[in-house]
Design a protein around this motif. Structure first.
Motif, mmCIF file in Angstrom:
data_model
loop_
_atom_site.group_PDB
_atom_site.id
_atom_site.type_symbol
_atom_site.label_atom_id
_atom_site.label_comp_id
_atom_site.label_asym_id
_atom_site.label_seq_id
_atom_site.Cartn_x
_atom_site.Cartn_y
_atom_site.Cartn_z
ATOM 1 N N ASP A 1 -0.585 6.980 1.901
ATOM 2 C CA ASP A 1 -1.935 7.473 2.199
ATOM 3 C C ASP A 1 -2.933 6.332 2.306
ATOM 4 O O ASP A 1 -3.860 6.366 3.133
ATOM 5 C CB ASP A 1 -2.380 8.497 1.147
ATOM 6 N N GLU A 2 -2.770 5.290 1.480
ATOM 7 C CA GLU A 2 -3.659 4.130 1.552
ATOM 8 C C GLU A 2 -3.461 3.379 2.864
ATOM 9 O O GLU A 2 -4.433 2.940 3.496
ATOM 10 C CB GLU A 2 -3.390 3.196 0.374
ATOM 11 N N LEU B 1 0.834 -1.199 0.000
ATOM 12 C CA LEU B 1 0.000 0.000 0.000
ATOM 13 C C LEU B 1 0.875 1.257 0.000
ATOM 14 O O LEU B 1 1.948 1.292 0.594
ATOM 15 C CB LEU B 1 -0.900 0.030 1.239
ATOM 16 N N ARG B 2 0.368 2.297 -0.685
ATOM 17 C CA ARG B 2 1.027 3.596 -0.596
ATOM 18 C C ARG B 2 0.794 4.184 0.794
ATOM 19 O O ARG B 2 -0.070 3.732 1.533
ATOM 20 C CB ARG B 2 0.483 4.545 -1.667
ATOM 21 N N GLU C 1 -5.078 5.338 5.828
ATOM 22 C CA GLU C 1 -6.537 5.203 5.873
ATOM 23 C C GLU C 1 -6.943 3.800 6.302
ATOM 24 O O GLU C 1 -7.854 3.622 7.117
ATOM 25 C CB GLU C 1 -7.129 5.523 4.500
#
Length: 220
Positions: free
Chosen positions: A140-141, A137-138, A144
């Motif tokens: 920001d991902e 995952l990046r 969240e």
């Protein structure tokens, strides 16, 4: 007029008479069938009353028109507000260096939480009830996903969860960038009481075991 001609005329009249008689019989038979069908239909209409007895029709003034309940509206604004609070409450700029217990194995405990809690957490005193894998995952991902995971786990009464952030072997410079961010994010979540580095069998330096505040539905 010859006898032969007279005989032919009588024969023709006899045929016409027979045809007229046959037509009359067919009409009578059709009429009889119609009457029998009407009588059968009439019996059918009165069959219920015959066996049940007299009935009183319902008054149309006492009828209630059924109105189905409208579907429950989705709290879209509430969901948007929660997402905004989630992003604002987990800053990448938050300094956690003074909050971490740096010993042979890094750990965190909220003020008021004793050292015995982190020792129990390391020893497996609380069973891991759910885990989240942030591999691939990046930033920001991952932020969240982690926020939603912690919030939902606490809301459903879970006490102990595992967060897999990886060891950073695939990152530029082989530096565990996501690991430091996960620590920073978890410290900012009020649901989190403490966390420790996972035992080798549970992910070691690539994962954290997190202890959550007791929720309303918690059984532990």
């Amino acid at each position: 007029m010859s006898q032969a001609f007279r005989h032919q005329g009588l024969h023709a009249l006899g045929g016409i008479s027979k045809e007229l008689k046959a037509q009359r019989e067919r009409r009578e038979a059709a009429e009889q069938a119609r009457k029998e069908a009407e009588a059968a239909a009439e019996r059918e209409r009165h069959l219920f009353a015959h066996y049940v007895g007299p009935v009183t029709p319902l008054s149309t003034q006492q009828r209630v028109q059924f109105q189905p309940e409208p579907p429950t509206p989705r709290p879209l604004q509430l969901e948007l507000d929660e997402q905004r609070v989630l992003l604002e409450a987990m800053s990448d700029e938050f300094d956690v260096s003074t909050l971490l217990d740096v010993d042979d194995q890094m750990s965190f405990r909220r003020p008021g939480i004793g050292l015995d809690v982190t020792r129990k957490l390391r020893s497996g005193h609380w069973s891991i009830q759910r885990h989240l894998d942030l591999h691939g995952l990046r930033s920001d991902e991952a932020r969240e996903a982690l926020g939603q995971f912690i919030r939902l786990s606490h809301r459903t009464g879970l006490r102990c969860v595992r967060v897999v952030h990886g060891k950073g072997l695939g990152s530029p410079g082989r530096m565990p960038v996501l690991k430091a961010k996960v620590q920073r994010w978890l410290v900012q979540k009020k649901e989190v009481l403490a966390f420790v580095q996972a035992r080798p069998a549970e992910g070691g330096a690539g994962a954290l075991v997190v202890l959550l505040q007791p929720g309303k539905r918690s059984l532990y």
